[in-house]
Design a protein around this motif. Structure first.
Motif, PDB file in Angstrom:
ATOM      1  N   VAL A   1     -21.276   0.758   5.220  1.00 48.49           N
ATOM      2  CA  VAL A   1     -22.024   0.794   3.970  1.00 48.49           C
ATOM      3  C   VAL A   1     -22.081  -0.602   3.360  1.00 48.49           C
ATOM      4  N   ALA A   2     -23.014  -0.791   2.445  1.00 48.46           N
ATOM      5  CA  ALA A   2     -23.104  -2.048   1.707  1.00 48.46           C
ATOM      6  C   ALA A   2     -23.441  -1.767   0.260  1.00 48.46           C
ATOM      7  N   VAL A   3     -22.921  -2.608  -0.615  1.00 50.40           N
ATOM      8  CA  VAL A   3     -23.129  -2.495  -2.055  1.00 50.40           C
ATOM      9  C   VAL A   3     -23.770  -3.782  -2.551  1.00 50.40           C
TER      10      VAL A   3
ATOM     11  N   VAL B   1     -19.409  -3.691   2.942  1.00 46.45           N
ATOM     12  CA  VAL B   1     -19.911  -5.041   2.701  1.00 46.45           C
ATOM     13  C   VAL B   1     -20.332  -5.140   1.238  1.00 46.45           C
ATOM     14  N   ALA B   2     -19.782  -6.112   0.524  1.00 47.52           N
ATOM     15  CA  ALA B   2     -20.093  -6.326  -0.887  1.00 47.52           C
ATOM     16  C   ALA B   2     -21.025  -7.529  -1.015  1.00 47.52           C
TER      17      ALA B   2
ATOM     18  N   LEU C   1     -10.606  -6.095  -4.201  1.00 47.33           N
ATOM     19  CA  LEU C   1     -10.592  -4.657  -4.487  1.00 47.33           C
ATOM     20  C   LEU C   1     -10.894  -3.794  -3.266  1.00 47.33           C
ATOM     21  N   GLY C   2     -11.061  -4.424  -2.101  1.00 54.46           N
ATOM     22  CA  GLY C   2     -11.156  -3.598  -0.898  1.00 54.46           C
ATOM     23  C   GLY C   2     -12.346  -3.795  -0.002  1.00 54.46           C
ATOM     24  N   ALA C   3     -13.278  -4.705  -0.343  1.00 56.35           N
ATOM     25  CA  ALA C   3     -14.414  -4.940   0.544  1.00 56.35           C
ATOM     26  C   ALA C   3     -13.937  -5.573   1.849  1.00 56.35           C
ATOM     27  N   ASP C   4     -14.504  -5.137   2.957  1.00 56.99           N
ATOM     28  CA  ASP C   4     -14.143  -5.710   4.254  1.00 56.99           C
ATOM     29  C   ASP C   4     -14.823  -7.043   4.489  1.00 56.99           C
ATOM     30  N   ALA C   5     -15.980  -7.255   3.866  1.00 56.03           N
ATOM     31  CA  ALA C   5     -16.709  -8.508   3.976  1.00 56.03           C
ATOM     32  C   ALA C   5     -17.554  -8.682   2.728  1.00 56.03           C
ATOM     33  N   THR C   6     -17.828  -9.931   2.372  1.00 52.70           N
ATOM     34  CA  THR C   6     -18.700 -10.222   1.235  1.00 52.70           C
ATOM     35  C   THR C   6     -19.794 -11.181   1.690  1.00 52.70           C
ATOM     36  N   LEU C   7     -21.002 -10.985   1.159  1.00 53.88           N
ATOM     37  CA  LEU C   7     -22.140 -11.811   1.543  1.00 53.88           C
ATOM     38  C   LEU C   7     -22.954 -12.215   0.329  1.00 53.88           C
ATOM     39  N   ASP C   8     -23.575 -13.404   0.444  1.00 56.61           N
ATOM     40  CA  ASP C   8     -24.510 -13.893  -0.550  1.00 56.61           C
ATOM     41  C   ASP C   8     -25.915 -13.481  -0.104  1.00 56.61           C
TER      42      ASP C   8
END
Length: 339
Positions: free
Chosen positions: A161-163, A186-187, A201-208
Protein backbone atom coordinates in the motif's frame (compact mmCIF):
# COMPACT_ATOMS: atom_id res chain seq x y z
CA UNK A 1 -25.11 29.06 34.11
CA UNK A 2 -24.49 32.34 32.34
CA UNK A 3 -22.03 32.90 29.51
CA UNK A 4 -19.14 30.94 28.00
CA UNK A 5 -16.42 31.48 25.42
CA UNK A 6 -16.90 29.93 21.96
CA UNK A 7 -15.34 30.17 18.49
CA UNK A 8 -18.19 31.22 16.19
CA UNK A 9 -18.02 31.03 12.40
CA UNK A 10 -20.33 33.02 10.16
CA UNK A 11 -20.67 30.72 7.15
CA UNK A 12 -21.87 33.55 4.91
CA UNK A 13 -19.09 36.06 5.61
CA UNK A 14 -16.48 33.42 6.67
CA UNK A 15 -15.64 35.50 9.73
CA UNK A 16 -14.38 33.47 12.71
CA UNK A 17 -14.60 35.30 16.02
CA UNK A 18 -14.33 34.52 19.70
CA UNK A 19 -17.61 35.37 21.43
CA UNK A 20 -19.41 35.11 24.73
CA UNK A 21 -22.55 33.00 24.24
CA UNK A 22 -25.07 31.42 26.62
CA UNK A 23 -24.05 28.14 28.22
CA UNK A 24 -26.36 25.53 26.61
CA UNK A 25 -28.86 23.51 28.60
CA UNK A 26 -29.30 19.83 27.70
CA UNK A 27 -32.65 18.76 26.34
CA UNK A 28 -34.32 15.37 26.46
CA UNK A 29 -31.79 12.63 25.71
CA UNK A 30 -28.87 15.07 25.77
CA UNK A 31 -25.95 15.69 28.09
CA UNK A 32 -23.83 18.78 28.58
CA UNK A 33 -20.10 18.18 28.34
CA UNK A 34 -17.47 20.39 29.88
CA UNK A 35 -14.94 20.47 27.06
CA UNK A 36 -11.39 19.49 27.98
CA UNK A 37 -9.88 19.29 24.50
CA UNK A 38 -10.90 19.86 20.88
CA UNK A 39 -8.85 18.92 17.82
CA UNK A 40 -8.23 21.40 15.00
CA UNK A 41 -8.83 19.76 11.64
CA UNK A 42 -8.18 20.79 8.04
CA UNK A 43 -11.95 20.58 7.58
CA UNK A 44 -12.22 23.51 9.98
CA UNK A 45 -9.81 25.43 7.77
CA UNK A 46 -11.98 24.59 4.75
CA UNK A 47 -15.10 25.76 6.58
CA UNK A 48 -13.46 29.08 7.33
CA UNK A 49 -12.20 29.58 3.78
CA UNK A 50 -15.51 28.47 2.24
CA UNK A 51 -14.30 25.30 0.51
CA UNK A 52 -16.77 23.39 2.68
CA UNK A 53 -20.29 24.53 3.55
CA UNK A 54 -22.78 23.12 6.05
CA UNK A 55 -25.68 21.18 4.54
CA UNK A 56 -28.17 21.38 7.40
CA UNK A 57 -27.13 24.34 9.57
CA UNK A 58 -30.06 26.37 10.87
CA UNK A 59 -28.87 29.96 10.56
CA UNK A 60 -25.59 31.55 9.55
CA UNK A 61 -23.39 30.91 12.60
CA UNK A 62 -21.98 27.76 14.15
CA UNK A 63 -19.48 26.91 16.86
CA UNK A 64 -16.70 24.92 15.20
CA UNK A 65 -15.17 21.70 16.50
CA UNK A 66 -16.02 18.11 15.59
CA UNK A 67 -13.19 16.44 17.54
CA UNK A 68 -14.18 16.78 21.19
CA UNK A 69 -13.47 15.16 24.55
CA UNK A 70 -14.38 16.18 28.08
CA UNK A 71 -16.39 15.40 31.17
CA UNK A 72 -20.16 15.05 31.48
CA UNK A 73 -21.34 18.13 33.35
CA UNK A 74 -25.13 17.77 33.33
CA UNK A 75 -27.74 15.20 32.28
CA UNK A 76 -30.91 16.00 30.39
CA UNK A 77 -34.21 14.20 30.88
CA UNK A 78 -34.38 10.48 30.02
CA UNK A 79 -30.59 10.03 29.81
CA UNK A 80 -29.69 6.53 30.94
CA UNK A 81 -26.38 4.76 31.53
CA UNK A 82 -24.32 7.94 31.95
CA UNK A 83 -23.36 9.98 34.99
CA UNK A 84 -21.97 13.40 35.82
CA UNK A 85 -18.18 13.38 35.96
CA UNK A 86 -17.75 10.59 33.42
CA UNK A 87 -14.91 11.03 30.91
CA UNK A 88 -16.12 10.85 27.30
CA UNK A 89 -15.32 11.67 23.73
CA UNK A 90 -18.03 12.67 21.27
CA UNK A 91 -18.75 11.11 17.91
CA UNK A 92 -18.12 13.64 15.14
CA UNK A 93 -21.76 13.52 14.05
CA UNK A 94 -24.93 11.51 13.95
CA UNK A 95 -27.54 10.21 11.55
CA UNK A 96 -31.14 11.35 11.82
CA UNK A 97 -34.31 9.37 11.14
CA UNK A 98 -34.23 10.39 7.46
CA UNK A 99 -30.73 8.99 7.02
CA UNK A 100 -29.06 12.41 6.87
CA UNK A 101 -25.67 12.67 8.59
CA UNK A 102 -25.28 15.84 10.67
CA UNK A 103 -21.71 16.80 11.51
CA UNK A 104 -20.84 18.36 14.85
CA UNK A 105 -19.23 21.76 14.49
CA UNK A 106 -20.61 22.03 10.96
CA UNK A 107 -24.36 21.46 10.96
CA UNK A 108 -24.77 22.18 14.66
CA UNK A 109 -22.62 23.64 17.44
CA UNK A 110 -19.40 21.83 18.23
CA UNK A 111 -16.63 21.81 20.79
CA UNK A 112 -14.60 25.00 20.27
CA UNK A 113 -16.26 26.17 23.46
CA UNK A 114 -16.21 25.73 27.21
CA UNK A 115 -19.30 23.51 27.07
CA UNK A 116 -21.19 21.68 24.35
CA UNK A 117 -24.24 19.45 24.02
CA UNK A 118 -24.33 15.86 22.80
CA UNK A 119 -27.04 13.25 22.48
CA UNK A 120 -26.41 10.23 24.65
CA UNK A 121 -26.04 8.04 21.55
CA UNK A 122 -22.94 9.99 20.48
CA UNK A 123 -21.05 9.52 23.75
CA UNK A 124 -18.11 7.12 24.00
CA UNK A 125 -16.59 6.42 27.42
CA UNK A 126 -12.81 6.71 27.58
CA UNK A 127 -10.39 5.15 30.08
CA UNK A 128 -8.83 7.31 32.78
CA UNK A 129 -5.33 6.80 31.39
CA UNK A 130 -6.20 8.14 27.92
CA UNK A 131 -5.46 11.89 27.98
CA UNK A 132 -8.21 14.16 26.70
CA UNK A 133 -5.80 15.72 24.19
CA UNK A 134 -5.32 12.31 22.57
CA UNK A 135 -8.91 11.12 22.98
CA UNK A 136 -10.42 14.13 21.22
CA UNK A 137 -8.69 13.43 17.89
CA UNK A 138 -9.94 9.85 17.61
CA UNK A 139 -13.38 10.73 16.11
CA UNK A 140 -11.84 12.06 12.90
CA UNK A 141 -8.04 12.26 12.65
CA UNK A 142 -7.79 8.59 13.58
CA UNK A 143 -11.19 7.11 12.77
CA UNK A 144 -11.38 8.53 9.24
CA UNK A 145 -8.18 6.80 8.04
CA UNK A 146 -9.17 3.69 10.00
CA UNK A 147 -12.49 3.49 8.14
CA UNK A 148 -10.77 4.33 4.84
CA UNK A 149 -8.40 1.41 5.40
CA UNK A 150 -10.78 -1.19 6.79
CA UNK A 151 -14.05 -0.35 5.00
CA UNK A 152 -13.34 1.54 1.78
CA UNK A 153 -9.89 0.13 1.13
CA UNK A 154 -10.65 -3.36 2.47
CA UNK A 155 -6.98 -3.87 3.23
CA UNK A 156 -5.78 -7.38 3.96
CA UNK A 157 -2.51 -8.46 5.64
CA UNK A 158 0.63 -8.38 3.47
CA UNK A 159 -0.93 -6.17 0.78
CA UNK A 160 1.42 -3.48 -0.59
CA UNK A 161 0.00 0.00 0.00
CA UNK A 162 0.98 3.65 -0.30
CA UNK A 163 -0.17 6.79 1.48
CA UNK A 164 -0.01 10.20 -0.21
CA UNK A 165 -0.14 13.18 2.17
CA UNK A 166 1.39 12.78 5.64
CA UNK A 167 -0.60 15.30 7.63
CA UNK A 168 -3.10 14.54 10.38
CA UNK A 169 -4.93 11.77 8.51
CA UNK A 170 -2.09 10.28 6.47
CA UNK A 171 0.28 10.01 9.40
CA UNK A 172 -2.31 8.01 11.35
CA UNK A 173 -2.98 5.91 8.24
CA UNK A 174 0.65 4.75 8.31
CA UNK A 175 0.29 3.62 11.92
CA UNK A 176 -3.04 1.92 11.29
CA UNK A 177 -1.89 0.13 8.13
CA UNK A 178 0.99 -1.30 10.09
CA UNK A 179 -1.40 -2.30 12.88
CA UNK A 180 -3.51 -4.44 10.53
CA UNK A 181 -0.53 -5.98 8.76
CA UNK A 182 -0.29 -4.22 5.39
CA UNK A 183 3.18 -4.62 3.88
CA UNK A 184 5.11 -2.93 2.54
CA UNK A 185 3.83 0.54 3.44
CA UNK A 186 5.15 3.44 1.35
CA UNK A 187 4.69 6.96 2.75
CA UNK A 188 4.73 9.77 0.18
CA UNK A 189 5.05 13.51 0.80
CA UNK A 190 7.19 16.34 -0.61
CA UNK A 191 8.13 17.54 2.90
CA UNK A 192 11.25 15.77 4.25
CA UNK A 193 10.18 16.18 7.89
CA UNK A 194 6.84 14.52 7.16
CA UNK A 195 8.57 11.58 5.50
CA UNK A 196 10.99 11.22 8.42
CA UNK A 197 8.09 11.20 10.87
CA UNK A 198 6.26 8.54 8.85
CA UNK A 199 9.35 6.34 8.89
CA UNK A 200 9.50 6.63 12.68
CA UNK A 201 5.83 5.62 12.90
CA UNK A 202 6.16 2.47 10.82
CA UNK A 203 6.48 3.19 7.09
CA UNK A 204 8.70 0.67 5.32
CA UNK A 205 9.82 3.27 2.78
CA UNK A 206 9.30 6.98 2.15
CA UNK A 207 9.30 8.77 -1.21
CA UNK A 208 9.19 12.31 -2.55
CA UNK A 209 6.40 12.47 -5.18
CA UNK A 210 8.31 15.18 -7.07
CA UNK A 211 11.42 13.05 -7.54
CA UNK A 212 12.05 12.14 -11.18
CA UNK A 213 12.73 8.53 -10.15
CA UNK A 214 9.51 8.23 -8.12
CA UNK A 215 7.79 5.48 -10.15
CA UNK A 216 10.93 3.40 -10.48
CA UNK A 217 11.66 3.74 -6.75
CA UNK A 218 8.13 2.73 -5.77
CA UNK A 219 8.19 -0.43 -7.87
CA UNK A 220 11.56 -1.31 -6.33
CA UNK A 221 9.85 -1.28 -2.93
CA UNK A 222 6.54 -2.98 -3.73
CA UNK A 223 7.52 -5.20 -6.63
CA UNK A 224 6.48 -5.23 -10.29
CA UNK A 225 2.84 -6.06 -9.55
CA UNK A 226 2.24 -2.58 -8.14
CA UNK A 227 0.03 -1.41 -5.29
CA UNK A 228 -2.99 -3.21 -3.91
CA UNK A 229 -4.24 0.13 -2.60
CA UNK A 230 -3.32 3.80 -2.78
CA UNK A 231 -4.67 6.33 -0.30
CA UNK A 232 -4.98 10.01 -1.21
CA UNK A 233 -4.99 12.05 1.98
CA UNK A 234 -3.44 15.05 0.23
CA UNK A 235 -6.44 16.22 -1.77
CA UNK A 236 -4.28 17.12 -4.77
CA UNK A 237 -5.33 16.22 -8.35
CA UNK A 238 -1.79 15.27 -9.37
CA UNK A 239 -1.75 12.67 -6.58
CA UNK A 240 -4.65 10.77 -8.18
CA UNK A 241 -2.86 10.66 -11.53
CA UNK A 242 0.35 9.46 -9.93
CA UNK A 243 -1.44 6.84 -7.81
CA UNK A 244 -3.45 5.43 -10.70
CA UNK A 245 -0.20 4.89 -12.58
CA UNK A 246 1.21 2.54 -9.94
CA UNK A 247 -1.88 0.51 -9.05
CA UNK A 248 -1.71 -3.23 -9.68
CA UNK A 249 -4.40 -5.61 -10.83
CA UNK A 250 -7.47 -5.14 -8.64
CA UNK A 251 -5.88 -2.05 -7.14
CA UNK A 252 -8.02 0.47 -5.25
CA UNK A 253 -7.49 4.22 -5.15
CA UNK A 254 -9.19 5.54 -2.01
CA UNK A 255 -9.79 9.29 -2.07
CA UNK A 256 -10.15 10.97 1.30
CA UNK A 257 -8.39 14.27 0.69
CA UNK A 258 -10.71 16.94 -0.72
CA UNK A 259 -9.72 18.82 -3.88
CA UNK A 260 -13.12 19.68 -5.41
CA UNK A 261 -11.61 18.82 -8.80
CA UNK A 262 -12.36 16.29 -11.60
CA UNK A 263 -10.76 12.84 -11.56
CA UNK A 264 -9.36 11.59 -14.88
CA UNK A 265 -8.53 8.05 -15.96
CA UNK A 266 -6.10 8.15 -18.88
CA UNK A 267 -6.63 4.60 -20.12
CA UNK A 268 -10.08 3.19 -19.41
CA UNK A 269 -9.26 -0.04 -21.27
CA UNK A 270 -6.33 -0.82 -18.99
CA UNK A 271 -8.30 0.35 -15.94
CA UNK A 272 -11.17 -2.02 -16.80
CA UNK A 273 -8.92 -4.91 -17.80
CA UNK A 274 -7.06 -4.75 -14.50
CA UNK A 275 -10.34 -4.40 -12.58
CA UNK A 276 -9.15 -1.35 -10.72
CA UNK A 277 -11.40 1.03 -8.82
CA UNK A 278 -11.59 4.56 -7.47
CA UNK A 279 -13.42 4.83 -4.15
CA UNK A 280 -14.49 7.95 -2.37
CA UNK A 281 -14.29 8.00 1.39
CA UNK A 282 -15.67 10.41 4.01
CA UNK A 283 -15.59 10.16 7.79
CA UNK A 284 -16.29 7.04 9.80
CA UNK A 285 -19.00 5.09 11.58
CA UNK A 286 -19.61 4.97 15.35
CA UNK A 287 -18.16 1.47 15.58
CA UNK A 288 -14.86 2.71 14.12
CA UNK A 289 -14.46 5.11 17.04
CA UNK A 290 -15.30 2.50 19.67
CA UNK A 291 -12.87 0.06 18.07
CA UNK A 292 -10.08 2.62 18.24
CA UNK A 293 -10.80 3.48 21.87
CA UNK A 294 -10.57 -0.24 22.64
CA UNK A 295 -7.28 -0.51 20.74
CA UNK A 296 -5.77 2.36 22.72
CA UNK A 297 -7.03 0.76 25.93
CA UNK A 298 -5.25 -2.48 25.05
CA UNK A 299 -2.04 -0.65 24.11
CA UNK A 300 -2.30 -1.55 20.43
CA UNK A 301 -2.41 2.11 19.37
CA UNK A 302 -0.31 4.89 20.85
CA UNK A 303 -1.26 8.50 20.11
CA UNK A 304 1.08 10.59 22.26
CA UNK A 305 3.11 11.67 19.23
CA UNK A 306 -0.06 12.78 17.43
CA UNK A 307 -0.53 15.97 19.45
CA UNK A 308 1.81 18.55 17.94
CA UNK A 309 0.72 21.39 20.21
CA UNK A 310 -1.91 22.39 22.78
CA UNK A 311 -3.29 25.94 22.74
CA UNK A 312 -5.90 27.92 24.64
CA UNK A 313 -9.41 28.12 23.23
CA UNK A 314 -8.96 31.90 22.96
CA UNK A 315 -6.29 31.26 20.27
CA UNK A 316 -8.62 29.30 17.95
CA UNK A 317 -8.43 31.72 14.97
CA UNK A 318 -4.64 31.85 15.17
CA UNK A 319 -4.35 28.06 15.49
CA UNK A 320 -6.53 27.52 12.42
CA UNK A 321 -4.27 29.93 10.53
CA UNK A 322 -1.25 27.99 11.82
CA UNK A 323 -2.70 24.72 10.50
CA UNK A 324 -3.65 26.29 7.17
CA UNK A 325 -0.01 27.29 6.68
CA UNK A 326 1.30 23.98 8.06
CA UNK A 327 3.51 25.82 10.54
CA UNK A 328 5.70 23.27 12.28
CA UNK A 329 4.39 20.43 10.10
CA UNK A 330 1.76 19.38 12.68
CA UNK A 331 -0.11 16.10 12.97
CA UNK A 332 -2.86 17.57 15.16
CA UNK A 333 -3.19 20.82 17.05
CA UNK A 334 -5.51 20.84 20.05
CA UNK A 335 -7.48 23.60 21.80
CA UNK A 336 -8.34 23.53 25.48
CA UNK A 337 -10.47 25.94 27.54
CA UNK A 338 -8.51 24.96 30.65
CA UNK A 339 -5.04 26.18 29.60
Amino acid sequence: MGQMLAARLNVRTHELRMAQVPVPEPGRGQVRVQVAAAGVCLSDVHLVDGTLNPMYLDGEEVTLGHEVAGTIDRLGADVQGWKVGQRVLLQAGEEDAAGRVWTRGVDYDGGYAEYCLATQETLVAIPDRLPFEQACIIPDAVSTPWAAITTSGQIRPAEPVAVWGLGGLGTHAVQLLRLIGAAPIVAIDPVPEARERAAQLGADATLDPTDSTFTESLFQVVGPSGLAAAFDFAGVPSVREQALGVLGSGGRLVITGLANQPISIDNDLLFAYQKQSVRGHYGSQPEDVTQLVALTGHDRLELSQSVSGVFSLQEAPQVIHRLENKEGNPIRLVLTPRR
